[in-house]
Design an enzyme around this catalytic site. Structure first.
Site, PDB file in Angstrom:
ATOM      1  N   GLU A 113       0.688  -1.340   0.000  1.00 61.31           N
ATOM      2  CA  GLU A 113       0.002   0.054  -0.037  1.00 61.31           C
ATOM      3  C   GLU A 113       1.019   1.257  -0.072  1.00 61.31           C
ATOM      4  O   GLU A 113       2.019   1.295   0.775  1.00 61.31           O
ATOM      5  CB  GLU A 113      -0.883  -0.159   1.050  1.00 61.31           C
ATOM      6  CG  GLU A 113      -1.972   1.111   1.202  1.00 61.31           C
ATOM      7  CD  GLU A 113      -2.848   0.858   2.280  1.00 61.31           C
ATOM      8  OE1 GLU A 113      -3.551   0.014   2.851  1.00 61.31           O
ATOM      9  OE2 GLU A 113      -2.970   1.881   3.137  1.00 61.31           O
ATOM     10  N   ASP A 115       0.280   5.159   0.637  1.00 64.82           N
ATOM     11  CA  ASP A 115      -0.591   6.345   1.102  1.00 64.82           C
ATOM     12  C   ASP A 115      -0.293   7.653   0.823  1.00 64.82           C
ATOM     13  O   ASP A 115       0.778   7.900   1.503  1.00 64.82           O
ATOM     14  CB  ASP A 115      -0.969   5.657   2.692  1.00 64.82           C
ATOM     15  CG  ASP A 115      -1.619   4.538   3.071  1.00 64.82           C
ATOM     16  OD1 ASP A 115      -2.483   4.365   2.039  1.00 64.82           O
ATOM     17  OD2 ASP A 115      -1.062   3.897   3.815  1.00 64.82           O
ATOM     18  N   GLU A 117      -2.466  10.646   3.103  1.00 69.38           N
ATOM     19  CA  GLU A 117      -3.434  11.050   3.776  1.00 69.38           C
ATOM     20  C   GLU A 117      -3.312  12.545   4.322  1.00 69.38           C
ATOM     21  O   GLU A 117      -2.305  13.047   4.833  1.00 69.38           O
ATOM     22  CB  GLU A 117      -3.340  10.138   5.220  1.00 69.38           C
ATOM     23  CG  GLU A 117      -3.709   8.671   4.730  1.00 69.38           C
ATOM     24  CD  GLU A 117      -3.991   7.800   6.105  1.00 69.38           C
ATOM     25  OE1 GLU A 117      -4.728   7.006   6.153  1.00 69.38           O
ATOM     26  OE2 GLU A 117      -2.835   7.949   6.771  1.00 69.38           O
ATOM     27  N   THR A 131       2.383  10.161   4.586  1.00 70.07           N
ATOM     28  CA  THR A 131       2.574   9.289   4.040  1.00 70.07           C
ATOM     29  C   THR A 131       2.867   7.920   4.463  1.00 70.07           C
ATOM     30  O   THR A 131       3.523   7.943   5.715  1.00 70.07           O
ATOM     31  CB  THR A 131       3.625   9.601   2.703  1.00 70.07           C
ATOM     32  OG1 THR A 131       4.899  10.020   3.429  1.00 70.07           O
ATOM     33  CG2 THR A 131       3.320  10.766   1.874  1.00 70.07           C
ATOM     34  N   ASN A 132       2.809   6.758   3.944  1.00 68.10           N
ATOM     35  CA  ASN A 132       2.988   5.718   4.616  1.00 68.10           C
ATOM     36  C   ASN A 132       3.150   4.492   3.435  1.00 68.10           C
ATOM     37  O   ASN A 132       2.600   4.725   2.136  1.00 68.10           O
ATOM     38  CB  ASN A 132       1.889   5.044   5.699  1.00 68.10           C
ATOM     39  CG  ASN A 132       2.366   4.082   6.397  1.00 68.10           C
ATOM     40  OD1 ASN A 132       3.394   3.609   6.522  1.00 68.10           O
ATOM     41  ND2 ASN A 132       1.296   3.611   7.313  1.00 68.10           N
ATOM     42  N   ARG A 141       5.429   2.713   8.476  1.00 69.08           N
ATOM     43  CA  ARG A 141       6.525   3.798   7.849  1.00 69.08           C
ATOM     44  C   ARG A 141       6.028   4.966   7.763  1.00 69.08           C
ATOM     45  O   ARG A 141       6.177   5.749   6.548  1.00 69.08           O
ATOM     46  CB  ARG A 141       6.979   3.135   6.521  1.00 69.08           C
ATOM     47  CG  ARG A 141       7.739   1.810   6.678  1.00 69.08           C
ATOM     48  CD  ARG A 141       8.371   1.336   5.393  1.00 69.08           C
ATOM     49  NE  ARG A 141       8.994   0.193   5.435  1.00 69.08           N
ATOM     50  CZ  ARG A 141       8.508  -1.042   5.071  1.00 69.08           C
ATOM     51  NH1 ARG A 141       7.382  -1.077   4.782  1.00 69.08           N
ATOM     52  NH2 ARG A 141       9.259  -2.151   5.541  1.00 69.08           N
ATOM     53  N   GLU A 142       5.415   5.711   8.739  1.00 67.96           N
ATOM     54  CA  GLU A 142       4.831   7.072   8.514  1.00 67.96           C
ATOM     55  C   GLU A 142       5.813   8.251   8.476  1.00 67.96           C
ATOM     56  O   GLU A 142       6.723   8.329   9.184  1.00 67.96           O
ATOM     57  CB  GLU A 142       3.758   7.366   9.620  1.00 67.96           C
ATOM     58  CG  GLU A 142       2.448   6.353   9.679  1.00 67.96           C
ATOM     59  CD  GLU A 142       2.754   5.117  10.501  1.00 67.96           C
ATOM     60  OE1 GLU A 142       3.841   4.946  10.947  1.00 67.96           O
ATOM     61  OE2 GLU A 142       1.800   4.405  10.791  1.00 67.96           O
ATOM     62  N   ARG A 285       9.502   4.787  19.460  1.00 66.77           N
ATOM     63  CA  ARG A 285       8.810   3.547  18.672  1.00 66.77           C
ATOM     64  C   ARG A 285       9.549   2.402  18.244  1.00 66.77           C
ATOM     65  O   ARG A 285       9.002   1.312  18.196  1.00 66.77           O
ATOM     66  CB  ARG A 285       8.053   4.180  17.684  1.00 66.77           C
ATOM     67  CG  ARG A 285       6.737   3.672  17.295  1.00 66.77           C
ATOM     68  CD  ARG A 285       5.947   4.654  16.052  1.00 66.77           C
ATOM     69  NE  ARG A 285       5.366   3.760  15.434  1.00 66.77           N
ATOM     70  CZ  ARG A 285       5.049   4.330  13.951  1.00 66.77           C
ATOM     71  NH1 ARG A 285       5.602   5.364  13.513  1.00 66.77           N
ATOM     72  NH2 ARG A 285       4.352   3.418  13.249  1.00 66.77           N
TER      73      ARG A 285
END
Ligand SMILES: *[C@@H]1O[C@H](CO)[C@@H](O)[C@H](O)[C@H]1NC(C)=O
Ligand SMILES: *[C@@H]1O[C@H](CO)[C@@H](O)[C@H](O)[C@H]1NC(C)=O
Length: 297
Positions: A113, A115, A117, A131-132, A141-142, A285
């Site tokens: 995917e 992305d 957003e 984005t990811n 992977r944001e 994280r």
């Protein structure tokens, strides 16, 4: 009417029209082929009542109100290519709303995917673009960028370029993210599955704006976003045999295998001035830095 045009634009106007006409003649059908109308490439997948076609289907209006958001998807999936559209986001107080534009393999266990957003914000505060990238079922992977213009004031072009060499997310002509194909180093890269093109507008006020602190102000509803100039250039699957592996497809060409000098400069400018979150830097994280971050992606 035509007198008025000639009076206003004089010879320059006529010259321009001649230039345009010769451009149409030279480039033949291609000019008419792309961008496509909405229904040529897409269908509504969520809430028919909340997507309106305008300008004879060359543009659409997406609506979000307390009853529903909405979504649409491409009729085909594609193996590599470039997808772009012009989007004008919700103006004013858009906090808690999310507009997404993405490609997705629709295979839950081993999802690929890509992305975009767009996270709404309170009036006057900058929109965030998240984005990811999911490859072989793994996302997380944001990255987040604050836009350097008001994306609700006018249409801007958002593009996902995906070829054998890299994935690039563009805002207008500015690359905001590059993910190189480092499969050789054991880093997952989407090369096995076709992806469809999707877009949705929905409420996500449990997380979108300031981590969910800012709620949607429903007194401002309905919210509208606009899309036009739908352009998918890729190999539809199922489609012509060899298409996806054809190294002569324009998006695999030398000019698209890496950023050019101007793009690289713009990308550095975005990274220096507009990035507000990068998972690669998020030590809280990830106790072990994700390998693609070390591979210079
Ligand atoms: C909204 O605006 C604030 C203040 O400028 C900013 O910190 C934040 O990143 C913006 N975006 C979101 C989605 O909250
Ligand atoms: C490969 O792509 C080029 C350019 O798009 C096209 O002219 C050619 O016919 C394609 N070849 C095959 C085998 O699909």
């Amino acid at each position: 009417m035509s007198m008025a045009i000639i009076n206003t634009f004089g010879n320059v106007g006529v010259y321009y029209i001649v230039l345009l006409l010769s451009w149409f003649l030279v480039s033949g059908v291609c000019v008419w082929g792309r961008p496509a109308t909405f229904l040529q490439d897409f269908e509504i997948t969520w809430s028919e009542t909340h997507i309106r076609q305008i300008d004879q289907g060359r543009a659409i209006q997406l609506i979000l109100d307390q009853n529903s958001g909405c979504g649409f998807a491409s009729k085909s999936k594609y193996m590599f290519g470039r997808v772009s559209m012009k989007i004008k986001l919700i103006p004013g107080d858009s906090a808690g709303t999310v507009t997404a534009f993405y490609m997705n393999s629709d295979t839950d266990t081993v999802r690929d995917e890509l992305d975009f957003e767009f996270l709404g914000n309170r009036s006057g505060q900058p929109y965030t673009v998240q984005t990811n990238i999911y490859a072989h079922g793994k996302g997380d992977r944001e990255q987040r960028v604050n836009l350097w213009f008001d994306p609700s004031a006018d249409f801007h072009t958002y593009t996902i370029m995906w070829n054998h060499h890299h994935i690039v997310f563009y805002v207008d002509d500015f690359p905001i993210r590059v993910y190189k194909n480092s499969e050789g180093k054991g880093i997952p890269y989407p090369t096995m599955q076709a992806m469809g093109v999707y877009s949705t507008l929905w409420e996500a006020d449990n997380w979108a704006t300031r981590g969910g602190l800012e709620k949607i102000d429903w007194s401002k509803a309905p919210f509208y976003a606009y899309y036009k100039d739908f352009d998918i250039e890729g190999c539809p699957v199922p489609g012509p045999a060899n298409c996806a592996s054809n190294q002569s497809n324009w998006w695999e060409g030398a000019a698209y295998q890496a950023l050019n000098a101007i793009e690289a400069r713009r990308y550095r400018w975005v990274r220096l001035n507009h990035i507000i979150y990068d998972y690669c830097q998020d030590k809280s994280r990830f106790s072990v830095t994700p390998p693609e971050c070390l591979a210079g992606i």
